[in-house]
Design an enzyme around this catalytic site. Sequence first.
Site, PDB file in Angstrom:
ATOM      1  N   TYR A   1       0.828  -1.207   0.000  1.00 53.48           N
ATOM      2  CA  TYR A   1       0.000   0.000   0.000  1.00 53.48           C
ATOM      3  C   TYR A   1       0.868   1.265   0.000  1.00 53.48           C
ATOM      4  CZ  TYR A   1      -3.732   3.249   0.991  1.00 53.48           C
ATOM      5  OH  TYR A   1      -4.611   4.293   0.898  1.00 53.48           O
TER       6      TYR A   1
ATOM      7  N   PHE B   1      -7.278  21.402 -24.960  1.00 56.68           N
ATOM      8  CA  PHE B   1      -7.668  19.995 -24.976  1.00 56.68           C
ATOM      9  C   PHE B   1      -8.852  19.862 -24.017  1.00 56.68           C
ATOM     10  CE2 PHE B   1      -7.842  15.585 -23.728  1.00 56.68           C
ATOM     11  CZ  PHE B   1      -8.046  15.039 -24.982  1.00 56.68           C
ATOM     12  N   THR B   2      -9.773  18.954 -24.362  1.00 51.94           N
ATOM     13  CA  THR B   2     -11.065  18.865 -23.656  1.00 51.94           C
ATOM     14  C   THR B   2     -10.919  18.784 -22.124  1.00 51.94           C
ATOM     15  OG1 THR B   2     -10.997  16.497 -24.086  1.00 51.94           O
ATOM     16  CG2 THR B   2     -12.282  17.831 -25.615  1.00 51.94           C
TER      17      THR B   2
ATOM     18  N   ASP C   1       2.059  19.779 -21.337  1.00 52.68           N
ATOM     19  CA  ASP C   1       1.257  18.576 -21.498  1.00 52.68           C
ATOM     20  C   ASP C   1       2.122  17.650 -22.345  1.00 52.68           C
ATOM     21  OD1 ASP C   1      -0.339  16.505 -22.293  1.00 52.68           O
ATOM     22  OD2 ASP C   1      -2.148  17.721 -22.466  1.00 52.68           O
TER      23      ASP C   1
ATOM     24  N   LYS D   1      -0.616   7.146 -23.515  1.00 55.19           N
ATOM     25  CA  LYS D   1      -0.179   7.375 -24.898  1.00 55.19           C
ATOM     26  C   LYS D   1       1.293   6.980 -25.034  1.00 55.19           C
ATOM     27  CE  LYS D   1      -3.984  10.120 -24.638  1.00 55.19           C
ATOM     28  NZ  LYS D   1      -4.749  10.301 -23.400  1.00 55.19           N
TER      29      LYS D   1
ATOM     30  N   ARG E   1     -13.875  15.314 -33.631  1.00 54.89           N
ATOM     31  CA  ARG E   1     -13.153  16.368 -32.929  1.00 54.89           C
ATOM     32  C   ARG E   1     -13.540  17.673 -33.607  1.00 54.89           C
ATOM     33  NH1 ARG E   1     -10.632  14.240 -28.081  1.00 54.89           N
ATOM     34  NH2 ARG E   1     -12.831  14.525 -27.742  1.00 54.89           N
TER      35      ARG E   1
ATOM     36  N   PHE F   1     -19.242  15.199 -25.720  1.00 56.50           N
ATOM     37  CA  PHE F   1     -18.936  14.276 -26.809  1.00 56.50           C
ATOM     38  C   PHE F   1     -18.927  12.820 -26.369  1.00 56.50           C
ATOM     39  CE2 PHE F   1     -14.590  13.641 -25.384  1.00 56.50           C
ATOM     40  CZ  PHE F   1     -14.351  14.808 -24.670  1.00 56.50           C
TER      41      PHE F   1
HETATM   42  N1  F0G Z   1      -3.825  15.798 -22.814  1.00 58.30           N
HETATM   43  C1  F0G Z   1      -3.905  15.372 -24.083  1.00 58.30           C
HETATM   44  C2  F0G Z   1      -3.170  16.105 -25.149  1.00 58.30           C
HETATM   45  C3  F0G Z   1      -4.685  14.253 -24.388  1.00 58.30           C
HETATM   46  O1  F0G Z   1      -4.756  13.842 -25.648  1.00 58.30           O
HETATM   47  C4  F0G Z   1      -5.373  13.580 -23.341  1.00 58.30           C
HETATM   48  C5  F0G Z   1      -6.220  12.434 -23.617  1.00 58.30           C
HETATM   49  C6  F0G Z   1      -5.257  14.073 -22.033  1.00 58.30           C
HETATM   50  C7  F0G Z   1      -4.464  15.173 -21.803  1.00 58.30           C
HETATM   51  C8  F0G Z   1      -5.979  13.428 -20.889  1.00 58.30           C
HETATM   52  O2  F0G Z   1      -5.410  12.222 -20.559  1.00 58.30           O
HETATM   53  O3  F0G Z   1      -7.203  10.548 -21.041  1.00 58.30           O
HETATM   54  O4  F0G Z   1      -5.224   9.978 -19.631  1.00 58.30           O
HETATM   55  O5  F0G Z   1      -6.985  11.487 -18.771  1.00 58.30           O
HETATM   56  N2  F0G Z   1      -6.591  12.141 -24.760  1.00 58.30           N
HETATM   57  C9  F0G Z   1      -7.378  10.989 -25.156  1.00 58.30           C
HETATM   58  C10 F0G Z   1      -7.625  11.072 -26.628  1.00 58.30           C
HETATM   59  C11 F0G Z   1      -8.601  10.783 -24.354  1.00 58.30           C
HETATM   60  O6  F0G Z   1      -8.340  10.204 -27.134  1.00 58.30           O
HETATM   61  O7  F0G Z   1      -7.101  11.971 -27.299  1.00 58.30           O
HETATM   62  P1  F0G Z   1      -6.261  11.000 -19.977  1.00 58.30           P
END
Ligand code: F0G
Length: 471
Positions: free
Chosen positions: A72, A124-125, A215, A258, A382, A449
């Site tokens: 843990y 980014f979203t 990022d 990624k 997108r 989305f």
């Molecule tokens: N920043 C970027 C540039 C991303 O593409 C993503 C995730 C995140 C942050 C967030 O990371 O999903 O691990 O919480 N992108 C995915 C995509 C969801 O399909 O582009 P996460």
Amino acid sequence: MTRPVAEPYKIKSIEPIRMTTRAERERAIADAGYNTFLLKSEDVYIDLLTDSGTNAMSDRQWAAMMMGDEAYAGASSFYRFEAAVRDVYGFKHVVPTHQGRGAEHLISRILIKPGHVIPGNMYFTTTRAHQEMQGGTFVDVIIDEAHDSTAQHPFKGNVDLDKLRAVIDRVGAENIPYVNVAVTVNLAGGQPVSMQNLRETRALLQKHGIRMWCDATRAVENAFFIKEREAGYAGKPVREILHEMMSYFDGCTMSAKKDCLVNIGGFLAMNDESILQSARELVVLFEGMPTYGGLAGRDMDAIAQGIYEMIDDDYIAHRVHQVRYLGQQLLDAGVPIVEPIGGHAVFLDARRFLPHVDQEQFPAQALAAALYVDSGVRSMERGIISSGRDPQTGENRKPKLELVRLTIPRRVYSDRHMDVVAYSVKHLFENRDRISGLKMVYEPPTLRFFTARFEPLPASAKKQEKELALV
Ligand code: F0G
């Protein structure tokens, strides 16, 4: 003749995939509300929804997982993970999180106060959603070319220093907790930032005492583009380029799902001890102990191993070339895509693909649904739906880029799969008049989305005529 570049690995374990019938796919997409996020993966033939967490791990990563220490607290897995992040990224401290948005949550909570402004090279979203949740406002300072799918620029992800200067002058450095620079820029089409731009952005921010945050989600792909395109880097290992890139930042958020070649995980890394302390205080509340942050010990071991595999020059060259292999086939057929071809995905330009569908009728979403019905290939919108509504006005944000992303998972599909995808997209392009728009029938309040639902709009009279002609 050019010598082909094949996958720098061979297959040890396979996962069967099944081609469905058109009738099955028509039913599946209707059940999913014409939203590819809501499809069941067993109904998908080639899954290009995302490159996130969809990587194939290596035999060495699976072996490393067996070494996971599930204590843990103070697990040896954490220390191996920490050592790999320090070694390859060069930051002094790291806090693991369950995925990238966990790290975004922490840094946003630590540094953003209501009224703050956070400039960044395109939104980014999840990143922007966390900034807004803390009362901050995102301001886009990417170069104009990034918003033009046809503009040719080797580093379309670059920060526009004039735009950044103007934001600093307008709101004051004291209201900017940090500038968030993504490498590469996902929503611009996986476009890279040059080393020179990082250096210049750093110099400007240093002058104003503003932090520069990264990022780093797809930083290795960015490093590869620098090696290919920027003077002085051609002979350098990607590993060294990545290290130099990171040296300009105060810290990073990371989605290990990624670059790091794993299925789950993320981290927040930094040099500043006080940010580390705050992150440790918060991570306990939201993710888990600072030595596991929502991950199993074995997940951290898989990341530690993946971090070394991702900087293999042959691996990353093939990765980017496979994306280009798909994109080039589409370009050769005149299909409108974002150029230059990016690092993780080929982005179809739905505005130019479906000029007869108004942006309010969601052309990218409609195209993604049509692609699925044609060939079982799953992609992602997108565009206007991902962009969401302005929190102040409640109006739809209308991004210039209305895209369908064909995202290539790492080490998963062969170039032959890319041929199948290219064939289907070209087929749709030849029959594009038959694709009509959608109307949204369910809209969730945030990150719509993921779960929004749609219905097809009736075909226009002109289109119906065409359809008859085609039958
Ligand atoms: N920043 C970027 C540039 C991303 O593409 C993503 C995730 C995140 C942050 C967030 O990371 O999903 O691990 O919480 N992108 C995915 C995509 C969801 O399909 O582009 P996460």
